[in-house]
Design a protein around this motif. Sequence first.
Motif, short mmCIF file in Angstrom:
data_model
loop_
_atom_site.label_atom_id
_atom_site.label_comp_id
_atom_site.label_asym_id
_atom_site.label_seq_id
_atom_site.Cartn_x
_atom_site.Cartn_y
_atom_site.Cartn_z
N LYS A 1 93.79 29.17 62.03
CA LYS A 1 93.38 28.65 63.32
C LYS A 1 92.68 27.30 63.23
O LYS A 1 91.71 27.02 63.93
N LYS A 2 93.15 26.44 62.34
CA LYS A 2 92.60 25.08 62.24
C LYS A 2 93.76 24.08 62.27
O LYS A 2 94.91 24.44 62.05
N ASN A 3 93.42 22.83 62.57
CA ASN A 3 94.40 21.76 62.56
C ASN A 3 94.40 21.09 61.19
O ASN A 3 93.33 20.85 60.61
N TYR A 4 95.59 20.79 60.69
CA TYR A 4 95.71 20.19 59.38
C TYR A 4 96.67 18.99 59.41
O TYR A 4 97.52 18.89 60.30
N LYS A 5 96.51 18.14 58.43
CA LYS A 5 97.43 17.02 58.23
C LYS A 5 97.95 17.09 56.80
O LYS A 5 97.16 17.21 55.85
N ILE A 6 99.28 17.05 56.64
CA ILE A 6 99.93 17.06 55.33
C ILE A 6 100.45 15.65 55.05
O ILE A 6 101.16 15.07 55.89
N VAL A 7 100.11 15.12 53.88
CA VAL A 7 100.55 13.77 53.50
C VAL A 7 101.27 13.87 52.15
O VAL A 7 100.69 14.31 51.16
N ALA A 8 102.54 13.47 52.14
CA ALA A 8 103.35 13.49 50.91
C ALA A 8 103.60 12.06 50.46
O ALA A 8 104.04 11.21 51.25
N THR A 9 103.32 11.79 49.18
CA THR A 9 103.44 10.44 48.63
C THR A 9 104.13 10.49 47.28
O THR A 9 103.79 11.32 46.43
N LYS A 10 105.10 9.61 47.10
CA LYS A 10 105.77 9.47 45.80
C LYS A 10 106.15 8.01 45.63
O LYS A 10 106.59 7.35 46.60
#
Length: 525
Positions: free
Chosen positions: A357-366
């Motif tokens: 029940k929380k907001n998240y941000k996913i960041v993918a870097t290559k």
Amino acid sequence: MKKIILPFLFLTLSLFAQEENYTIKNLDINKKYQDFGVSFYNDSTAVFASARKTVFMKRVWSGNHEPFLRLYHGKITSDGEITNPKEFGHQLDTKYHESNLSFSKDLKTVYFDRNNYFHKEYRTNEEGVNLIQIYKAKIDKNGKWVAVERLPFNSDEFSSGHPVLNADNTKLYFISDRPDSYGETDIYVVDINADGSYGEPKNLGTTVNTSKKEMFPFIDENNVLYFSSNGFNSGKGNLDVYATKLNKQGDYFAPQNLGFPINSNQDDFAFVKQKGKNTGYFSSNREGGKGDDDIYALTELNAPKFSCLETIQGIVRNSKNNKPLLNTSVKIYNDNIELETVLTNNEGFYSFKVNCKKNYKIVATKQHFKQQIKNLDANSNLIVDLLLTPEENDHFINVRNQMMLNIDPIYFDLGKANIKSESEKELQKVADIMNKYPQLIIQIKAHTDSRGRDDYNYILSDKRANSVLIWLLEKGINRQRILAIGFGEEQLINDCKNGVKCTEEEHLANRRTEFVILNPAAVGH
């Protein structure tokens, strides 16, 4: 005491301290015999089972030498008392036990349990024991309960009881000791289909069910499941009341013991709450009661809170070819605070354990790929696959179905293998690209024109490939990243083969050195 629904022995568990979250009181309605199992017929009416003696009930059950259970209802007062008890739904009563009612939200259907006695037929299992079954009835226009029927998943060979509906009446929870149970009695759930038929009963699994007894389920409008068990180490003794809930992935949280004063060192069970309120009832045979089992009113100070962990997971792929990308950095943020960083495995897989029940941000870097960001709210899908797009650049080119470095050809004079000064500028580009892409592996392919003997041309092309190799090694490029091979006149790019008259420019096009990329994934291709 002896329980009448499913007669098993109880074991005493150790006592643990816990902060009190409930206030309770013993009801005036309790008598010296069993009173238990409250259900709500409406906001102001409670229905319960009782073994209280009446002039009409003289038969007693051999299990505890008390009268058989009958159903009663009374008015709920503002202080939680149940007053003016009267017999309820005499059409449901038989000369055996009836208890544990659950009403549909329109109050037109009731589920209850009863001994396996139907249409005056008393049935037993192969061992001669009469077991408990679940029944259903409907109310007619005159307010009488009619059309009593046994549910189709009952059996003479095992017990089913303690039915309770969920808030939208699409599921029925109950207990049973059927063959696939993990313990003495387990909690099950069955779907109620739109046409009134039933699905297949499903065991709630080993998070809820133990090797001992789970009994008296109740599920509130928030899908919190309350039940009693004597199989958990956190128990205070005999049956204790627990609470659990399904998470978004369909798994139950570890059940929480409701603690004192709900639980005692005796049997505590049949916990129910009124819809939209923090009040309800439970039953207990604890010391200090008026009779065998007593009904207690309760007030809940705070609803159960569950330590909620979810798994956010997915696969990172190359958007151009859909291949998984290993060693991609994936970070997760909450309120712009970085929580964790992981690298994808060989299958491009990543995962995070996070609070619910929380907001998240996913960041993918290559490296050499454009960064991708995914924002998730509390209701987002927990499977988050990511597609990374290779950066646009002019370092690479596809030639004759091979990925090559995009540089001008390295030409050699006829019969020579030394690096020409005008070619060093292009070779420096090769070194710069390999430094920019430290995982890049190349194959140096050196070629001659068709003039001269074939064996001589193979030797000459090997020398040219080796000259380029040595030049790059002198610039600090690791030898393990370079494969140098001479192909002689084997791979001409025009028709100037042996015996064909060609211009010098056409022969020059064949005297070339190319740089083939052996691992295109290293540069996002």
